[in-house]
Structures are given as structure tokens and as C-alpha cells.
Write an enzyme that holds these catalytic residues in place. Structure first.
Site, PDB file in Angstrom:
ATOM      1  N   THR A  11      39.721  34.860  33.490  1.00 35.10           N
ATOM      2  CA  THR A  11      38.619  33.845  32.915  1.00 35.10           C
ATOM      3  C   THR A  11      37.706  34.525  32.397  1.00 35.10           C
ATOM      4  OG1 THR A  11      37.208  32.149  33.850  1.00 35.10           O
ATOM      5  CG2 THR A  11      37.525  34.008  35.080  1.00 35.10           C
ATOM      6  N   VAL A  47      30.248  37.436  39.080  1.00 34.70           N
ATOM      7  CA  VAL A  47      31.599  37.818  38.985  1.00 34.70           C
ATOM      8  C   VAL A  47      32.078  36.419  40.164  1.00 34.70           C
ATOM      9  CG1 VAL A  47      33.589  39.185  39.934  1.00 34.70           C
ATOM     10  CG2 VAL A  47      31.656  40.185  38.976  1.00 34.70           C
ATOM     11  N   GLY A  48      33.070  35.737  39.686  1.00 34.30           N
ATOM     12  CA  GLY A  48      33.509  34.701  40.156  1.00 34.30           C
ATOM     13  C   GLY A  48      34.799  35.217  41.241  1.00 34.30           C
ATOM     14  N   ASP A  49      35.608  34.312  41.712  1.00 33.67           N
ATOM     15  CA  ASP A  49      36.653  34.567  42.453  1.00 33.67           C
ATOM     16  C   ASP A  49      37.843  34.986  41.935  1.00 33.67           C
ATOM     17  OD1 ASP A  49      36.972  32.158  40.748  1.00 33.67           O
ATOM     18  OD2 ASP A  49      38.532  31.314  42.080  1.00 33.67           O
ATOM     19  N   GLY A  64      38.401  26.709  38.938  1.00 30.75           N
ATOM     20  CA  GLY A  64      37.177  25.774  39.294  1.00 30.75           C
ATOM     21  C   GLY A  64      35.867  26.827  39.583  1.00 30.75           C
ATOM     22  N   GLY A  66      34.077  29.511  41.190  1.00 33.98           N
ATOM     23  CA  GLY A  66      34.457  30.521  41.802  1.00 33.98           C
ATOM     24  C   GLY A  66      33.921  30.680  43.280  1.00 33.98           C
TER      25      GLY A  66
HETATM   26  N1  GLY Z   1      37.056  30.247  38.862  1.00 38.43           N
HETATM   27  C1  GLY Z   1      36.554  31.088  37.662  1.00 38.43           C
HETATM   28  C2  GLY Z   1      35.167  31.276  37.863  1.00 38.43           C
HETATM   29  O1  GLY Z   1      34.444  30.787  38.741  1.00 38.43           O
HETATM   30  O2  GLY Z   1      34.581  32.408  37.313  1.00 38.43           O
END
Ligand code: GLY
Length: 298
Positions: free
Chosen positions: A168, A179-181, A202, A204
């Protein structure tokens, strides 16, 4: 599927699939053409996990390399580490011989400019790099409808090995370094041959706080069906407090190859599946689960 039919491992199939999406400039959530952060830079997060060994590799806030998933795989294969971030990730990608590319496409940058200029005066926009109050502007520039999008791939090969990959560019206009999930093993991605694999897309922050992908696999370990496991992981999101709760979709595959796709977005959201006996990929409607949504400083 071509990789799997050629006898290559699930890891190869997952990497190849994610690379396709990363190459698609029309997809503004992943790779080339991904929507930039608040300062106009495309920062990518990605991870890959091998369900056979539980080895994993990930990169976060990677700039300038279109195939974050392949850099993540190199982290897994070449380093005694799991996750590289920012400058270290970029340096490593160069060392591994990946080719730098301009990820900021004209239409993504135009959307970024338009979005920010709706929220702030031109003078502020033009001096954002020197701004000491980005934390203020990030709330104006992000909204749940535009927040993000992620590509998720899970594959099961002929040897019974599972692999999962996630990539992503994260939230549109996110705070630099957010930084996300997706690169966090256990949050946005988890694979374990003994039980199954799960990936998230979605918001993260929700998957990070709930440990969503690992939860699915642990629920599978307790003997739940893949449907029950993903539903429970979705319902766990209702335990999250705070004001920034929004979209979440989870994809899973159990060790027998039974898939499950759930979402809290809206009825009719789909995922794609393909088995070796199918001639073309099929769209499958995700099961809708209502979870709490609230968005603070809208
Ligand atoms: N799921 C991707 C983000 O939140 O970066």
C-alpha cells in the site's frame, strides 16, 4: 495462478500478484501512482509472509521503488531482520539492485494539490515543508473516504504452503512517516501453514490496534471455521475506543483452501478468487459485518 501451475511456490505467486497491482498507475492506493503523503511524497508499506517457516519480510515508508513487495521479500531472504523503515529500507532496495522510479504520477499529484488546497491557503500549501504544525493539517487533509486502500494476496500451492502479501501507499495525505498495518506482521498480514492466512485492508490503525490478521489465524487455531474466525476478528474491532474508526476488510484462506472475505464498508464489496480448476477469476461478495465507525475531527 500461472506461477502456481508452473510448480512455483505460493510466495512467488503472491509476489507476482502484488507486483501487478503495484505497476498499475490507475490504482492510487498502491505503488506507482499511489497518493502521496502530506508533503507530496509517495511512501510505501509492504510485507510478505511464508506460512511454511513463519519467515516474514517488510518495508515501511519506502520511497522511490515501485515494487515494495519485492524489497520486502529480499528483507526476508537476505537479512536477519523482518522490517526495514524509511532511509534504511530505501538504502537496502538500492543495495539489492532494485531500480529507482518516479512514483508520483501527474494525476495523483493533481489530486493531492487539489485536496490540500481545499483545506489550506495557498501560502500554507507552498511552505508546508517548513511547517511546524503538520499535525494540525493532517486531520484536514485526511478523511475516511479517501484514507487508503491496499492490495492483499493469499496463495496456497500444491505442496500445501500458504503465503500472503500486502502492499500500500497508505493514507492519502498521511503524516510523513506514518506506518499502517500492511508491513506489520500480525496486524495487516499473517500466514501459518498449520491454520491459514489473513490479510487486511482499510484503516490500518484499527488492524494495528486489534492485531487483526494474527487474531484470525489464532481463531482458526482454536478450531473455528474460516468464516467464524474472520467474523470474530471483525467484531473484535468493536472493542476499539477512540475517534478514528472506519473501514476494515479482512481476507483469509484456511489451510484447506477455503476462503473468506469480510468487510464493514458496505454490502456488495467484493474480492477475487481463482483456483486451478477455474478458467477465470471470480468475484465473490464479501460478508458484511457492521462495526462501530466514528471519525473525530471531521
Ligand atoms: N491498510 C493500509 C493502511 O492503513 O495503510
Amino acid at each position: 495462478m500461472a506461477a502456481l501451475k508452473a510448480g512455483r511456490p505460493a510466495l512467488d505467486a503472491v509476489e507476482a500478484g502484488v507486483r501487478e497491482v503495484e505497476s498499475d498507475a490507475a490504482d492510487h492506493s498502491v505503488g506507482l501512482g499511489g497518493y502521496p503523503n502530506l508533503l507530496g511524497d509517495v511512501e510505501q508499506d509492504a510485507s510478505i509472509m511464508d506460512g511454511r517457516t513463519l519467515l516474514a519480510g517488510a518495508v515501511a515508508a519506502l520511497k522511490g521503488y515501485p515494487h515494495a513487495i519485492s524489497v520486502a521479500r529480499k528483507v526476508m531472504e537476505m537479512l536477519p531482520h523482518v522490517l526495514l523503515v524509511g532511509e534504511g529500507a530505501t538504502r537496502f532496495a538500492g543495495e539489492m539492485g532494485f531500480t529507482l522510479a518516479e512514483l508520483r504520477t501527474p494525476d495523483a499529484m493533481a489530486a493531492w494539490r487539489e485536496r490540500l488546497l481545499k483545506a489550506m491557503p495557498l501560502a500554507t500549501f507552498e511552505t508546508l515543508h517548513e511547517a511546524r504544525d503538520l499535525a494540525h493539517w493532517v486531520y484536514l487533509a485526511s478523511d475516511p473516504e479517501r484514507a487508503g486502500g491496499t492490495t492483499n494476496f493469499i496463495a496456497l500451492d500444491a505442496e500445501g504452503n500458504l503465503a500472503s502479501g500486502v502492499s500500500t501507499s497508505g493514507w492519502f495525505a498521511k503524516y510523513p512517516g506514518r506506518v499502517g498495518d500492511s508491513p506489520i506482521i500480525g496486524a495487516g498480514n499473517y500466514a501459518d501453514n498449520r491454520y491459514g492466512a489473513a490479510t487486511c485492508t482499510g484503516m490500518g490503525e484499527m488492524a494495528l490496534r486489534a492485531g487483526a490478521a494474527r487474531s484470525v489465524v489464532l481463531y482458526l487455531k482454536t478450531g473455528m471455521t474460516v468464516d467464524a474466525a474472520v467474523r470474530q476478528a471483525m467484531l473484535d474491532l468493536n472493542d476499539l475506543g477512540g475517534d478514528y474508526l472506519d473501514s476494515m476488510s479482512i481476507l483469509a484462506l484456511d489451510r484447506e483452501g477455503a476462503p473468506a472475505g469480510f468487510t464493514n464498508l458496505e454490502q456488495g464489496e467484493i474480492y477475487w478468487m481463482l483456483t486451478d480448476t477455474m478458467t477465470a477469476p471470480a468475484q465473490v461478495i464479501r460478508t458484511f459485518v457492521q462495526t462501530h465507525k466514528r471519525w473525530g475531527k471531521r
